[in-house]
Design a protein around this motif. Structure first.
Motif, short mmCIF file in Angstrom:
data_model
loop_
_atom_site.label_atom_id
_atom_site.label_comp_id
_atom_site.label_asym_id
_atom_site.label_seq_id
_atom_site.Cartn_x
_atom_site.Cartn_y
_atom_site.Cartn_z
N SER A 5 44.91 45.14 25.76
CA SER A 5 44.02 44.52 24.96
C SER A 5 44.31 42.90 24.98
CB SER A 5 44.31 44.99 22.76
OG SER A 5 45.73 44.37 22.95
N THR A 6 45.61 42.48 25.93
CA THR A 6 45.44 41.35 26.10
C THR A 6 44.59 40.80 27.45
OG1 THR A 6 47.26 42.10 27.37
CG2 THR A 6 47.46 40.93 24.74
N HIS A 7 43.82 41.86 27.18
CA HIS A 7 43.87 41.31 28.84
C HIS A 7 41.82 41.81 28.86
CE1 HIS A 7 46.29 41.05 31.72
NE2 HIS A 7 47.19 42.27 31.21
N ASP A 8 40.94 40.84 29.37
CA ASP A 8 39.77 40.91 29.55
C ASP A 8 39.29 42.28 30.17
OD1 ASP A 8 36.48 40.64 31.40
OD2 ASP A 8 36.41 40.19 29.13
N PRO A 9 38.46 43.99 29.30
CA PRO A 9 37.77 45.06 30.04
C PRO A 9 37.62 45.01 31.43
CG PRO A 9 36.82 44.92 27.64
CD PRO A 9 37.55 43.35 28.32
N ALA A 10 36.66 44.03 31.90
CA ALA A 10 36.01 44.11 32.95
C ALA A 10 37.41 43.84 34.20
CB ALA A 10 35.00 43.25 33.80
N TRP A 11 38.36 43.33 33.75
CA TRP A 11 39.36 42.65 34.69
C TRP A 11 40.20 44.25 34.62
CZ3 TRP A 11 44.80 43.43 34.41
CH2 TRP A 11 45.67 42.66 35.20
N LEU A 12 39.99 44.68 33.40
CA LEU A 12 41.23 46.13 34.19
C LEU A 12 40.20 46.91 33.92
CD1 LEU A 12 41.91 46.35 29.74
CD2 LEU A 12 43.86 46.30 31.39
N ALA A 13 39.07 47.55 33.91
CA ALA A 13 37.86 48.36 35.29
C ALA A 13 38.08 47.40 36.71
CB ALA A 13 36.95 47.81 34.79
N GLY A 14 38.60 46.75 37.04
CA GLY A 14 39.00 46.00 38.12
C GLY A 14 40.65 47.11 38.98
N LEU A 15 41.33 46.61 37.69
CA LEU A 15 42.48 47.23 37.53
C LEU A 15 42.02 48.52 38.23
CD1 LEU A 15 45.16 47.13 37.58
CD2 LEU A 15 45.50 47.51 35.37
N ALA A 17 39.46 49.92 39.34
CA ALA A 17 39.73 50.16 40.55
C ALA A 17 40.42 50.97 41.63
CB ALA A 17 38.40 50.05 40.60
N ALA A 18 41.01 48.98 41.84
CA ALA A 18 42.33 49.21 42.37
C ALA A 18 43.04 50.76 42.36
CB ALA A 18 42.78 47.76 42.32
N LEU A 19 43.86 50.96 41.79
CA LEU A 19 44.56 52.43 41.89
C LEU A 19 44.21 53.20 41.69
CD1 LEU A 19 46.13 51.90 37.48
CD2 LEU A 19 47.28 51.00 40.25
N GLY A 20 42.80 53.67 42.38
CA GLY A 20 41.96 54.80 42.68
C GLY A 20 41.97 53.95 44.27
N LEU A 21 41.42 53.28 44.65
CA LEU A 21 41.49 52.57 46.15
C LEU A 21 42.91 53.02 47.04
CD1 LEU A 21 40.02 51.60 48.58
CD2 LEU A 21 41.19 48.97 47.50
N THR A 22 44.24 52.51 46.07
CA THR A 22 45.31 52.90 46.53
C THR A 22 45.66 53.92 46.52
OG1 THR A 22 46.11 50.82 44.62
CG2 THR A 22 47.62 52.10 45.96
N GLY A 23 44.97 55.11 45.60
CA GLY A 23 45.25 57.00 46.42
C GLY A 23 44.27 56.84 47.21
N MET A 48 51.01 45.35 40.62
CA MET A 48 49.85 46.01 39.32
C MET A 48 50.21 45.26 37.96
SD MET A 48 47.31 46.61 40.28
CE MET A 48 46.11 47.32 41.24
N PHE A 49 52.16 46.17 38.19
CA PHE A 49 53.06 45.60 36.96
C PHE A 49 52.51 44.33 36.57
CE2 PHE A 49 54.38 50.38 37.71
CZ PHE A 49 53.12 50.61 36.66
#
Length: 278
Positions: A5-15, A17-23, A48-49
């Motif tokens: 909740s402390t992070h912007d939704p757009a930032w979390l969406a980017g995160l 997407a980055a995890l999906g690209l990692t996969g 990421m963590f």
């Protein structure tokens, strides 16, 4: 879910997407090099963590445990693809499986006793040594004409299983260069390593789940040291990409395959060591 909740939704969406690209990248690497994708997943999850502000005491443990969990389905898919192409040696797999499994059990249970910085150092140092070895010409790096039998083979398997679990990798990072040291064909080594990844990841994941139960400071959605959110974002694309990597592996020059393996290991290991030291 206060951490999110402390992070912007757009930032979390980017995160996400980055995890999906990692996969996606991890799946290709799993099929191409038999590494189970952990060599890509562990450092990415760790960073990421870090960005999420996760407690340093559990950061590396959670990255390793989550990576091991993703390797279970990835290794199964990759091993089937290699077996279909004749790139998996059943006899070698049977001879190594018991000792690799035993080493993975010890590594999974011992992971809770090791500090996160130590886990990071183990990852960086071992991966860098393997990268240097794989960068050498194959004729220079061979130690013997064949893999030793008996207790010596068992010791090799146990070391591969134990260190791979502590690093959060599928076994190919160690078993491929070790088999190459004993003059084993690279494509067969990669195919067999993909199956060893399954033998390593199942007990390794169980150990990190057990050792992380009730530990404070973990990411929401975690069971022990396995984060289910990261697992769900990484695994689908990893499974999709693993057969692609396997097809590429059987059409690439063996020398080029060794160079690609060494390059990825060198980059990820140096980055991890820098984070641990600084």
């Amino acid at each position: 879910m206060e951490l999110f909740s402390t992070h912007d939704p757009a930032w979390l969406a980017g995160l996400a997407a980055a995890l999906g690209l990692t996969g996606l990248v991890a799946g290709i690497m799993a099929g191409l090099l038999g590494v189970g994708g952990g060599i890509v997943i562990v450092p990415v999850l760790y960073h990421m963590f870090t960005l999420l502000g996760l407690d340093e005491a559990v950061r590396m443990h959670l990255a390793v445990g989550t990576s091991l969990a993703t390797i279970i389905p990835t290794s199964l898919r990759s091993a089937r693809a290699h077996y279909a192409r004749g790139g998996l040696d059943p006899d070698l797999l049977r001879s190594l499986a018991p000792s690799v499994f035993a080493g993975a059990v010890l590594g999974g249970l011992g992971g809770s006793l090791v500090d996160g910085a130590v886990l990071g150092a183990i990852f960086g140092i071992v991966a860098l040594l393997v990268a240097v070895n794989m960068a050498l010409p194959s004729q220079r790096s061979a130690l013997a004409a064949s893999l030793p039998a008996g207790p010596a083979r068992g010791l090799i398997g146990a070391v591969i299983g134990g260190l791979s679990t502590l690093m959060g990798i599928g076994g190919g990072t160690l078993s491929v260069p070790v088999l190459s040291l004993f003059n084993y064909p690279i494509h067969r080594a990669v195919g067999t390593a993909s199956a060893l990844g399954l033998i390593i990841s199942v007990p390794g994941t169980a150990g990190f789940v057990w050792s992380g139960l009730g530990v404070a400071g973990r990411l929401p959605g975690s069971i022990g040291y396995v984060n289910l959110i990261g697992f769900a974002l990484i695994v689908p694309l990893t499974l999709l990409a693993a057969p692609i990597g396997a097809r590429i592996a059987h059409s690439v020059n063996p020398a080029r395959l060794r160079q690609a393996f060494a390059l990825f290991l060198a980059v990820t290991s140096v980055r991890m060591l820098l984070d641990v030291l600084y």
